[in-house]
Design an enzyme around this catalytic site. Structure first.
Site, PDB file in Angstrom:
ATOM      1  N   LYS A  99     -52.189  57.219  -9.025  1.00 33.76           N
ATOM      2  CA  LYS A  99     -50.887  56.546  -8.893  1.00 33.76           C
ATOM      3  C   LYS A  99     -50.758  55.966  -7.491  1.00 33.76           C
ATOM      4  O   LYS A  99     -50.126  56.554  -6.613  1.00 33.76           O
ATOM      5  CB  LYS A  99     -49.747  57.553  -9.128  1.00 33.76           C
ATOM      6  CG  LYS A  99     -49.590  58.004 -10.556  1.00 33.76           C
ATOM      7  CD  LYS A  99     -48.223  58.650 -10.785  1.00 33.76           C
ATOM      8  CE  LYS A  99     -48.073  59.973 -10.088  1.00 33.76           C
ATOM      9  NZ  LYS A  99     -46.738  60.572 -10.191  1.00 33.76           N
ATOM     10  N   ARG A 150     -31.426  65.800  -9.848  1.00 31.74           N
ATOM     11  CA  ARG A 150     -30.356  64.842 -10.100  1.00 31.74           C
ATOM     12  C   ARG A 150     -29.679  65.058 -11.440  1.00 31.74           C
ATOM     13  O   ARG A 150     -28.479  64.938 -11.570  1.00 31.74           O
ATOM     14  CB  ARG A 150     -30.903  63.411 -10.049  1.00 31.74           C
ATOM     15  CG  ARG A 150     -31.160  62.911  -8.653  1.00 31.74           C
ATOM     16  CD  ARG A 150     -32.059  61.717  -8.631  1.00 31.74           C
ATOM     17  NE  ARG A 150     -33.389  62.098  -9.065  1.00 31.74           N
ATOM     18  CZ  ARG A 150     -34.444  61.307  -9.015  1.00 31.74           C
ATOM     19  NH1 ARG A 150     -34.313  60.081  -8.586  1.00 31.74           N
ATOM     20  NH2 ARG A 150     -35.622  61.743  -9.407  1.00 31.74           N
ATOM     21  N   SER A 158     -36.275  56.075  -6.535  1.00 29.62           N
ATOM     22  CA  SER A 158     -37.194  55.096  -5.946  1.00 29.62           C
ATOM     23  C   SER A 158     -37.604  54.058  -6.986  1.00 29.62           C
ATOM     24  O   SER A 158     -37.753  52.874  -6.664  1.00 29.62           O
ATOM     25  CB  SER A 158     -38.440  55.804  -5.396  1.00 29.62           C
ATOM     26  OG  SER A 158     -38.094  56.690  -4.377  1.00 29.62           O
TER      27      SER A 158
HETATM   28  P1  ADP Z   1     -42.121  62.739  -7.000  1.00 27.67           P
HETATM   29  O1  ADP Z   1     -43.006  61.606  -7.429  1.00 27.67           O
HETATM   30  O2  ADP Z   1     -42.891  63.924  -6.469  1.00 27.67           O
HETATM   31  O3  ADP Z   1     -41.030  63.121  -7.965  1.00 27.67           O
HETATM   32  P2  ADP Z   1     -40.065  61.457  -5.411  1.00 27.67           P
HETATM   33  O4  ADP Z   1     -40.266  60.810  -4.085  1.00 27.67           O
HETATM   34  O5  ADP Z   1     -39.630  60.583  -6.527  1.00 27.67           O
HETATM   35  O6  ADP Z   1     -41.425  62.187  -5.681  1.00 27.67           O
HETATM   36  O7  ADP Z   1     -39.015  62.649  -5.288  1.00 27.67           O
HETATM   37  C1  ADP Z   1     -39.231  63.749  -4.458  1.00 27.67           C
HETATM   38  C2  ADP Z   1     -38.174  64.794  -4.736  1.00 27.67           C
HETATM   39  O8  ADP Z   1     -36.900  64.284  -4.367  1.00 27.67           O
HETATM   40  C3  ADP Z   1     -38.037  65.202  -6.204  1.00 27.67           C
HETATM   41  O9  ADP Z   1     -37.715  66.591  -6.271  1.00 27.67           O
HETATM   42  C4  ADP Z   1     -36.869  64.371  -6.698  1.00 27.67           C
HETATM   43  O10 ADP Z   1     -36.211  64.987  -7.784  1.00 27.67           O
HETATM   44  C5  ADP Z   1     -35.994  64.377  -5.458  1.00 27.67           C
HETATM   45  N1  ADP Z   1     -35.100  63.226  -5.428  1.00 27.67           N
HETATM   46  C6  ADP Z   1     -35.409  61.930  -5.626  1.00 27.67           C
HETATM   47  N2  ADP Z   1     -34.311  61.152  -5.523  1.00 27.67           N
HETATM   48  C7  ADP Z   1     -33.278  61.995  -5.269  1.00 27.67           C
HETATM   49  C8  ADP Z   1     -31.862  61.820  -5.087  1.00 27.67           C
HETATM   50  N3  ADP Z   1     -31.293  60.615  -5.179  1.00 27.67           N
HETATM   51  N4  ADP Z   1     -31.103  62.912  -4.841  1.00 27.67           N
HETATM   52  C9  ADP Z   1     -31.684  64.132  -4.777  1.00 27.67           C
HETATM   53  N5  ADP Z   1     -32.994  64.379  -4.959  1.00 27.67           N
HETATM   54  C10 ADP Z   1     -33.783  63.326  -5.201  1.00 27.67           C
END
Ligand code: ADP
Length: 175
Positions: free
Chosen positions: A44, A99, A137
């Protein structure tokens, strides 16, 4: 002297959002050291390069480091198993954000898998703040790709990195 409490917050951070930064700010109050770690998956590659994600995070962490004094917030990258990276960082707690229900299902599965791989490392979850709950994201990348304004959801360095990434992509498509 009591042992240092070291937390490990792993993620893709492609790009870091105000949702992640909210979790980092709140987690920093729980630990002496918080390692924010960008995971790299060969399968990825994501949109932003590992270096861009780290640069954006470095800039976004600056104001948090300035306001929070009791925690040493470090930035790291890793490409091994998350539990292994946490162990190497000296952490025995993995921090993740929740979330909604779909996060819950995926995150609990992941936490249980990690607990099977290393029973010494505990995963804790912080509930997303109401104001940041809808930020992901994936959604941010989609909005940015369509030329929308992502300034309310991500720090300006992230918005700039997204603009560059999509400008480069459209240049490649035009070529
Ligand atoms: P991954 O690909 O490991 O899920 P992310 O960067 O998408 O990585 O997310 C990292 C962590 O942050 C995960 O636990 C995700 O649930 C949390 N996270 C992402 N966006 C938010 C948000 N808006 N509020 C709270 N936690 C979030």
């Amino acid at each position: 002297m009591a042992e240092q409490r070291v937390g490990f917050y792993p993620g893709s951070f492609d790009p870091v959002t105000y949702g992640h930064l909210d979790i980092i700010t709140r987690a920093a109050r729980l630990f002496d050291v918080l390692v924010v770690a960008v995971g790299q998956h060969h399968a990825k590659p994501g949109l932003l390069s590992l270096e861009e994600r780290l640069q954006v995070l470095e800039a976004a962490l600056r104001p948090i480091r300035d306001t929070i004094s009791g925690c040493d917030i470090r930035l790291a990258k890793y490409s091994c198993l998350t539990v292994e990276a946490a162990r190497r960082a000296g952490a025995n707690v993995i921090v993740r954000g929740l979330r909604d229900g779909s996060d819950f299902d995926a995150e609990v599965r992941m936490a249980q898998t990690n607990a099977t791989l290393d029973a010494e490392i505990e995963t804790i979850f912080l509930a997303a703040s109401a104001s940041a709950r809808m930020i992901s994201s994936t959604l941010i990348r989609q909005i940015a790709e369509m030329g929308g304004d992502v300034g309310r959801f991500v720090p300006m360095e992230a918005a700039a990195a997204l603009r560059r990434a999509f400008a480069q992509k459209s240049g490649e498509n035009d070529a």
